[in-house]
Design a protein around this motif. Structure first.
Motif, PDB file in Angstrom:
ATOM      1  N   UNK A 192       1.195  -0.998  -0.469  1.00 23.83           N
ATOM      2  CA  UNK A 192      -0.913   0.107  -0.608  1.00 23.83           C
ATOM      3  C   UNK A 192       1.149   1.157   0.013  1.00 23.83           C
ATOM      4  N   UNK A 193       1.977   1.155   0.800  1.00 18.97           N
ATOM      5  CA  UNK A 193       2.742   2.812   0.680  1.00 18.97           C
ATOM      6  C   UNK A 193       3.657   2.744  -0.446  1.00 18.97           C
ATOM      7  N   UNK A 194       3.585   1.901  -1.424  1.00 14.22           N
ATOM      8  CA  UNK A 194       4.350   1.732  -2.633  1.00 14.22           C
ATOM      9  C   UNK A 194       3.710   2.225  -3.388  1.00 14.22           C
ATOM     10  N   UNK A 195       1.955   2.034  -3.632  1.00 12.98           N
ATOM     11  CA  UNK A 195       1.327   2.335  -4.647  1.00 12.98           C
ATOM     12  C   UNK A 195       0.731   3.311  -4.196  1.00 12.98           C
ATOM     13  N   UNK A 196       1.218   4.226  -2.548  1.00 10.46           N
ATOM     14  CA  UNK A 196       0.375   5.185  -2.633  1.00 10.46           C
ATOM     15  C   UNK A 196       1.801   6.553  -3.685  1.00 10.46           C
ATOM     16  N   UNK A 197       2.942   6.047  -2.869  1.00 12.32           N
ATOM     17  CA  UNK A 197       4.070   6.968  -3.669  1.00 12.32           C
ATOM     18  C   UNK A 197       3.984   6.631  -5.520  1.00 12.32           C
ATOM     19  N   UNK A 198       3.858   5.938  -5.666  1.00 16.43           N
ATOM     20  CA  UNK A 198       2.729   5.913  -7.018  1.00 16.43           C
ATOM     21  C   UNK A 198       1.672   6.863  -7.390  1.00 16.43           C
ATOM     22  N   UNK A 199       0.748   6.381  -6.962  1.00 21.90           N
ATOM     23  CA  UNK A 199      -0.239   7.393  -7.123  1.00 21.90           C
ATOM     24  C   UNK A 199       0.627   8.992  -6.890  1.00 21.90           C
TER      25      UNK A 199
END
Lengths: 296, 658
Positions: free
Chosen positions: B120-127
């Motif tokens: 989730x943290x990685x996707x948040x960065x991508x978003x």
């Protein structure tokens, strides 16, 4: 700390050349004994000085009879007295003088010996003393024959006296009454300043020569890196990081220091001479001191 | 500028201490070499100016220190793996596929969190890194796909959808998520190619498929990604250790009704030897424990023999700590051994009657014998609609429609799907499926059959007795029920009109055993004594004695869910997210009716080692670094700058020395 005592203070060749010289005094002082110098005292020389009116009890031999014949009054002819010159050399014997190769102290002793020899040859009253708070055993010397006593005494003194310039000079001034020439050989590295000492000498109405002797280490330091410099006298510590800029800054400070001393001396009629301890003594005495009018 | 770091926070604390250490060491180390000088008088005067002088002079004095600190700072920044975002390039379409299966709950993510937290943290960065014209879409998948957010350029909506993702205990199946993603990226898939009337309204737009998963799923082989460009972001470590329970069953001992045999299978999915304790609890009371020791990749079976009552809840716990606690426990229940209702429709069959009148058979079944004409009556129709029978045995007769229960046809065929061959004589059995519960303890090789037909069963059949010419006894599923069909009769009407045996089976010892097995398994009483486990998220089919009462299911967390029982004996229940024992009670009297357990007994979810690549359709997708086209790793440049600073420091150091 190299003392350089293994070197003889004066070589025979130098002594032979020194015999030709004499100490220069710009002023005329009163001496203590009959000598080769003109004295401010009137006395018995061949050089006429003045006339004065006869008073009862004067030596009849000095009455100018020719003048009596013309004016019918008695006048006495006065002649200049020739007396000895009080020549004193004060050597700064603080530990800082022990630095250099040869050490500054050794060079100072050589200069003192050379000047003293010149004085002795001219029948001057020669007195060489280190700076000290206590009375020293320094002898008062006259005549060439005292030369060896002078050298012996100089050999015996060591740079161990932790005395400030002003206290040493004050001590000297309190004990010596005569006036004359004073040569102060020092590196002027005194935390308390040199001004008070010089003022005291000038106040004694002596003719002062200041020989400022510095070693190559002080003039062009070869230090590098992060250092803790320890003062050899009071063990004061100073942390410095030697960089090129720092060395430049030191040179500027040194130049300012020398300029200050020169200015101070000039304003008070003191003859200031800056000397390097690695110069040969022959050059210092026969060329440099001669050039600056200490001897002729 | 963004950073993707794989270092846990503890490592950062240690790294942050490095500059502080350098400062301390610098001042400790700065032991200046003492040198005696004639006088420090001039030096003091020289540095007095420095003291008076500006801060710059001080900085110069500590230039080496500052260069060292700068070097360390740059090295730390490089460790943070900073990314430089460029604002160029065409607008992008990103589909984030987030794995929420049980294995993602393993706590070996960055900073000690779970894999899901890290993903989730990685996707948040991508978003966060999305540019104005980029669009993103979020699909969470476990054993099913859930489109949490359709394509949008609104980062807040994407972030809100991402925030709402919570871990599940489900298994993994990526195929559905891939189909959902592919359907959006390849709209022409749904239309008929070459059909002039089928106008393409949406252009197929290429999209980036960003899969955040631990790769714990079976590869998808028959799939074409089309316009999708997959990127696999592996979450979790490739050497994760885990010990798990892979199977559990509890059965009443055939010898004694009080004794319960519990079988547990455990497996070590790691590379190291693990040891610990396996503990069995009955109704939260510790009843037995065994020491277990598992070599790497080893499986081990444990069996416990305990006494337990009906409705007891059995819990097995494996006391070996690992990063996935979910699979270290399993549950089983012992259902109430209730008497089943069995309807026997026969023109007359003494052999069957005798076999059903044994003491053991009476315990498990309530029998009702009827003649075939009963099938035409209204009573039978009501009975069939209500589904009140658990098993109906049709002996040489057949109903018009199949009843909603298990059936056993003897020398007859169910009305649909089944076919039979010509009448043959004699029939010779050649193979028996002895592993099936119905055929347990049977010895039938000497069986003699006068005449009968071979059977042709619908798909999914299990042949229990195979004859020389074809199957003779076949079991086949039907809408949640099972139909057992026997191709030969037990008794047959002879030409004289007397009843005679068609086979010598009723004379053998195996006949009453077979009938008892029939009552236990097709009647359902055996099923009750071993309630099958359900995987989390799967639909549980409940067979309930419906008597018009309202019922509730009590979940393991104590929440009661009303159950929609609509007359049918099979009631689906879908709220099975939690593992544990579910209790079905009557809403009025709180009387327990049934039990079932939900277990994560899936070796695939327990195998936590993250594979380096996954198979998606016709391509293998290797694990990628966390950067995209618009994010360029700058750590190399930062490291290069750090080396440059180191060089400068070296020069400065040497200049000071020389």
């Amino acid at each position: 700390m190299a003392t350089g005592t293994e070197n003889p203070l004066l070589s025979p060749q130098l002594m032979a050349r020194l015999e030709q010289l004499e100490l220069v005094s710009r002023r005329v002082f009163r001496g203590r004994m009959k000598g080769e110098r003109r004295s401010s005292r009137k006395g018995q020389s061949v050089e006429f000085a003045d006339y004065r009116g006869y008073t009862l009890g004067d030596d009849l031999r000095f009455i100018d009879w020719n003048l009596y014949a013309r004016l019918d009054r008695l006048f006495l002819k006065l002649f200049l007295e020739e007396e000895d010159l009080h020549f004193t050399t004060i050597i700064d014997a603080s530990r800082s003088m022990g630095f250099g190769e040869p050490s500054k102290f050794h060079v100072a002793k050589q200069i003192a010996a050379a000047l003293g020899f010149v004085g002795l040859c001219r029948a001057d009253r020669v007195y060489v003393t280190p700076l000290a708070t206590q009375p020293t055993a320094a002898p008062v010397l006259r005549g060439r024959s005292s030369m060896w006593r002078l050298l012996d005494y100089l050999q015996s003194i060591e740079p161990v006296h932790d005395v400030s310039l002003s206290r040493g000079v004050k001590n000297f001034c309190l004990r010596s009454r005569g006036r004359g020439i004073v040569v102060l050989i020092t590196d002027l590295m005194d935390r308390g300043g040199y001004e008070a000492a010089l003022r005291m000498l000038v106040g004694r109405r002596m003719e002062v020569f200041l020989l400022h002797l510095l070693s190559p280490e002080e003039l062009d330091p070869t230090l590098q890196g992060d250092l803790k410099l320890v003062d050899c006298e009071d063990h004061d510590e100073t942390e410095v990081t030697i960089t090129r800029a720092m060395l430049k800054r030191y040179q500027q400070t040194l130049a300012a220091f020398i300029a200050e001393a020169k200015m101070f001396a000039a304003q008070r009629g003191i003859t200031y001479l800056s000397l390097r301890s690695d110069d040969p003594i022959e050059r210092i005495v026969t060329q440099y001191l001669r050039l600056h009018g200490v001897v002729r | 500028m963004n950073g993707v770091t794989t270092l846990p926070w503890g490592a950062w604390v240690v790294l942050a201490a490095v500059p502080i250490g350098i400062i301390i060491l610098y001042f400790l180390k700065l032991r200046r070499q003492p040198i005696e000088v004639p006088s420090t008088y001039l030096w003091k005067r020289a540095i007095e100016d420095l003291h008076v002088n500006s801060l710059l002079q001080r900085l110069r004095a500590h230039l080496l220190l500052f260069l060292q600190l700068l070097f360390v700072t740059l090295a730390l920044i490089a460790l943070g793996r900073p990314l430089w975002e460029t604002r160029g390039g065409p607008a992008k379409r990103l589909i984030f596929l987030l794995d929420t299966s049980a294995s993602m709950a393993a706590r070996d993510g960055a900073g000690g969190g779970s894999r899901l937290d890290q993903a989730k943290a990685e996707i948040k960065q991508r978003i966060d890194a999305l540019r104005g014209q980029d669009v993103g879409m979020l699909i969470a998948f476990s054993d099913r796909a859930d489109v949490l957010q359709e394509f949008t350029s609104d980062k807040n909506r994407l972030l809100a959808a991402l925030e709402g993702v919570s871990p599940t205990a489900r298994t993994t199946n990526i195929a559905e998520a891939l189909r959902a993603a592919a359907g959006l990226a390849n709209p022409n898939r749904a239309s008929t190619a070459g059909d002039v009337k089928d106008v393409q309204v949406a252009d197929p737009l290429p999209a980036d498929l960003e899969i955040y998963s631990d790769g714990g799923f079976a590869g998808v082989s028959q799939f074409d990604l089309g316009n999708l460009t997959p990127t696999y972001h592996a979450v979790g470590s490739s050497d994760a250790e885990n010990v798990a329970v892979t199977a559990m069953s509890a059965e009443r001992s055939p010898a004694s009704n009080d004794q319960v045999e519990t079988f547990v299978r455990i497996a070590n999915f790691g590379t190291q030897q693990r040891a610990g304790r396996g503990v069995l609890y009955v109704d939260d009371q510790l009843v037995d424990a065994q020491a277990v020791e598992l070599e790497a990749e080893q499986e081990l079976a444990l069996s416990f023999s305990t006494s337990a009552l009906e409705g007891s809840q059995l819990r097995f716990e494996l006391e070996i700590p690992d990063i996935q606690p979910l699979d270290n426990r399993a549950f089983a229940t012992l259902g109430a051994q209730r008497v089943r209702s069995v309807l026997v429709v026969t023109p007359g069959n003494n052999s069957l009657l005798l076999a059903m009148e044994t003491e053991e058979a009476k315990k498990v079944a309530r029998l009702d014998f009827r003649t075939p004409d009963y099938l035409q009556g209204d009573e039978y129709r009501r009975r069939a609609v209500a589904g009140s029978d658990d098993l109906i045995i049709f002996d040489r007769c057949a109903p018009e429609t199949m009843p909603p229960c298990n059936t056993f046809f003897i020398a007859a065929l169910p009305p649909q799907q089944w076919r039979a061959g010509e009448l043959q004589s004699p029939l010779i059995p050649i193979d028996i499926d002895r592993t099936h519960p119905l055929m347990r303890f049977l010895d039938l090789f000497s069986l003699q059959i006068v005449q009968g037909r071979v059977l042709e069963a619908p798909p999914g059949k299990t042949t229990l007795i195979d004859g020389a010419t074809g199957p003779l006894l076949v079991l086949a599923p039907r809408e949640g029920f099972e139909d057992l069909v026997m191709g030969f009769a037990i008794v047959s009407q002879e030409e004289t009109g007397d009843l005679g045996l068609n086979t010598d089976w009723p004379l053998q010892r195996s006949w009453p055993v077979f009938v008892f097995n029939l009552l236990r398994h097709l009647g359902g009483s055996a099923e009750e004594s071993f309630v099958p486990g359900v995987l989390p998220g799967e639909t549980a089919i409940l067979r309930l004695d419906y008597r018009g009462e309202k019922m509730e299911v009590i979940r393991p967390d104590g929440v009661s869910v009303p159950l929609d029982v609509r007359g049918s004996t099979a009631t689906p229940f879908t709220d099975t997210e939690l593992t544990g024992v579910y209790r079905v009670e009557t809403a009025a009297g709180r009387k327990p009716v049934s039990f079932f357990s939900v277990n994560l007994l899936d070796p695939q979810e327990s195998r936590l080692r993250v594979p380096a690549e996954i198979e998606l359709g016709y391509e293998e997708v290797a694990q990628s670094s966390a950067t995209s086209e618009n994010q360029h790793p700058v750590w190399r440049w930062v490291l290069l700058a750090a080396l440059g600073v180191l060089g400068v420091e070296w020069i400065v150091f040497n200049r000071r020395i020389a």
